[in-house]
Design a protein around this motif. Structure first.
Motif, PDB file in Angstrom:
ATOM      1  N   SER A  56      33.400   6.156 -29.074  1.00 10.97           N
ATOM      2  CA  SER A  56      34.806   6.562 -29.119  1.00 10.97           C
ATOM      3  C   SER A  56      35.185   7.414 -27.914  1.00 10.97           C
ATOM      4  O   SER A  56      36.204   7.168 -27.256  1.00 10.97           O
ATOM      5  CB  SER A  56      35.097   7.342 -30.403  1.00 10.97           C
TER       6      SER A  56
ATOM      7  N   LYS B 243      26.730   3.845 -39.302  1.00 15.63           N
ATOM      8  CA  LYS B 243      27.331   5.118 -38.931  1.00 15.63           C
ATOM      9  C   LYS B 243      28.255   4.942 -37.719  1.00 15.63           C
ATOM     10  O   LYS B 243      28.053   4.080 -36.880  1.00 15.63           O
ATOM     11  CB  LYS B 243      26.237   6.136 -38.598  1.00 15.63           C
ATOM     12  N   HIS B 244      29.271   5.810 -37.680  1.00  7.39           N
ATOM     13  CA  HIS B 244      30.174   5.785 -36.528  1.00  7.39           C
ATOM     14  C   HIS B 244      29.491   6.475 -35.355  1.00  7.39           C
ATOM     15  O   HIS B 244      28.964   7.579 -35.491  1.00  7.39           O
ATOM     16  CB  HIS B 244      31.472   6.512 -36.874  1.00  7.39           C
ATOM     17  N   ASN B 245      29.489   5.828 -34.202  1.00  6.57           N
ATOM     18  CA  ASN B 245      28.893   6.393 -32.998  1.00  6.57           C
ATOM     19  C   ASN B 245      29.986   7.062 -32.172  1.00  6.57           C
ATOM     20  O   ASN B 245      30.787   6.391 -31.527  1.00  6.57           O
ATOM     21  CB  ASN B 245      28.202   5.297 -32.187  1.00  6.57           C
TER      22      ASN B 245
ATOM     23  N   ASP C 102      28.967  -3.184 -35.438  1.00  6.37           N
ATOM     24  CA  ASP C 102      28.535  -2.466 -36.639  1.00  6.37           C
ATOM     25  C   ASP C 102      27.362  -3.201 -37.276  1.00  6.37           C
ATOM     26  O   ASP C 102      27.522  -4.299 -37.806  1.00  6.37           O
ATOM     27  CB  ASP C 102      29.683  -2.369 -37.656  1.00  6.37           C
TER      28      ASP C 102
ATOM     29  N   SER D 174      24.789  10.808 -32.427  1.00  9.03           N
ATOM     30  CA  SER D 174      25.356   9.827 -31.503  1.00  9.03           C
ATOM     31  C   SER D 174      24.273   9.175 -30.645  1.00  9.03           C
ATOM     32  O   SER D 174      23.221   9.770 -30.376  1.00  9.03           O
ATOM     33  CB  SER D 174      26.397  10.487 -30.602  1.00  9.03           C
TER      34      SER D 174
ATOM     35  N   LYS E  78      32.029  -2.718 -29.682  1.00 10.99           N
ATOM     36  CA  LYS E  78      31.419  -2.026 -30.815  1.00 10.99           C
ATOM     37  C   LYS E  78      30.834  -3.045 -31.774  1.00 10.99           C
ATOM     38  O   LYS E  78      31.495  -3.997 -32.180  1.00 10.99           O
ATOM     39  CB  LYS E  78      32.466  -1.179 -31.538  1.00 10.99           C
TER      40      LYS E  78
END
Length: 242
Positions: free
Chosen positions: A104, A98-100, A81, A58, A79
């Motif tokens: 969230s 990648k999802h941070n 991407d 993260s 957000k």
């Protein structure tokens, strides 16, 4: 404790440095040292290792609290991407970003509106499809006499007991006598400048008391209005109780 509370009230009313409107920028990040490293425990499942890796990968994000005497609104930076680029010998390769998880946990796409005159917080989000607004009553804080200085402001520690003996810690300053804070954390006798939520940290990095945004805070009105209990039923409450 009564003497301490009276002191807090005195500071909140008479502080010469008090500001009652503005915009606060928070840096929000995972406290990585407090989290188990992925793949170190041979008993962990693949799913748990993947989750732990997401925490380690993260990156910090920023959140913004705009406030005045009676209302405030909080949201996280949009957000974005951005795919990874690899100009290898086989040509251009684009990999999925990648999802941070910091984004969230900091609030994601939700908007948090706090109205002191009506004694509740509205969270507006669209994570379950249609946009909904969730009403939450004020949180129950435990005030302490522990203090520290943050950016020149004397702050006091307040806590909330969580499950499994975990504790959420918030540092607030009566020198800025508004009961606001980030992500629906509010109701203390002073602005919240720092929160440590077990493995997650909010820290104020910029205080702007001249922001014109504080003069025009608009309550979110899109989406059905429901209580926290109704929202849990709507979602199926996949994670159980708080």
């Amino acid at each position: 404790m009564k003497k301490f509370i009276l002191t807090i009230c005195f500071l909140g009313i008479y502080s010469l440095t008090a500001q009652n409107k503005g915009k606060i920028t928070y840096r929000i990040e995972v406290i990585k040292d407090s989290i188990e490293k992925p793949f170190e425990n041979l008993e962990n499942s693949e799913a748990k290792n993947m989750a732990l890796q997401m925490f380690q990968d993260s990156e910090p994000v920023e959140g913004y609290l705009i406030f005045n005497d009676s209302v405030s609104i909080y949201n996280v930076e949009p957000k974005i991407d951005i795919p990874g680029w690899n100009n290898g010998s086989d040509g251009l390769i684009i990999t999925k970003s990648k999802h941070n998880i910091s984004w969230s946990l900091a609030g994601g796409s939700s908007v948090y509106f706090n109205d002191l005159s009506r004694d509740f917080t509205i969270t507006q989000n669209e994570i379950m499809g249609p946009t909904v607004r969730v009403i939450q009553k004020p949180k129950e804080w435990i005030l302490t006499e522990e203090s520290k200085v943050i950016d020149g402001y004397t702050c006091y520690l307040a806590t909330i007991d969580k499950l499994n003996d975990k504790i959420l810690k918030a540092w607030y300053t009566p020198e800025i006598p508004v009961k606001h804070g980030p992500k629906g954390f509010n109701g203390l006798p002073g602005l919240i400048l720092e929160i440590e939520d077990v493995v997650f940290l909010w820290k104020a990095i910029k205080l702007d008391f001249k922001s014109p945004e504080a003069d025009d805070i608009i309550e979110p009105v899109e989406g059905d209005l429901m209580t926290k209990e109704e929202f849990k039923e709507f979602c199926g409450d996949p994670f159980g109780k708080d």
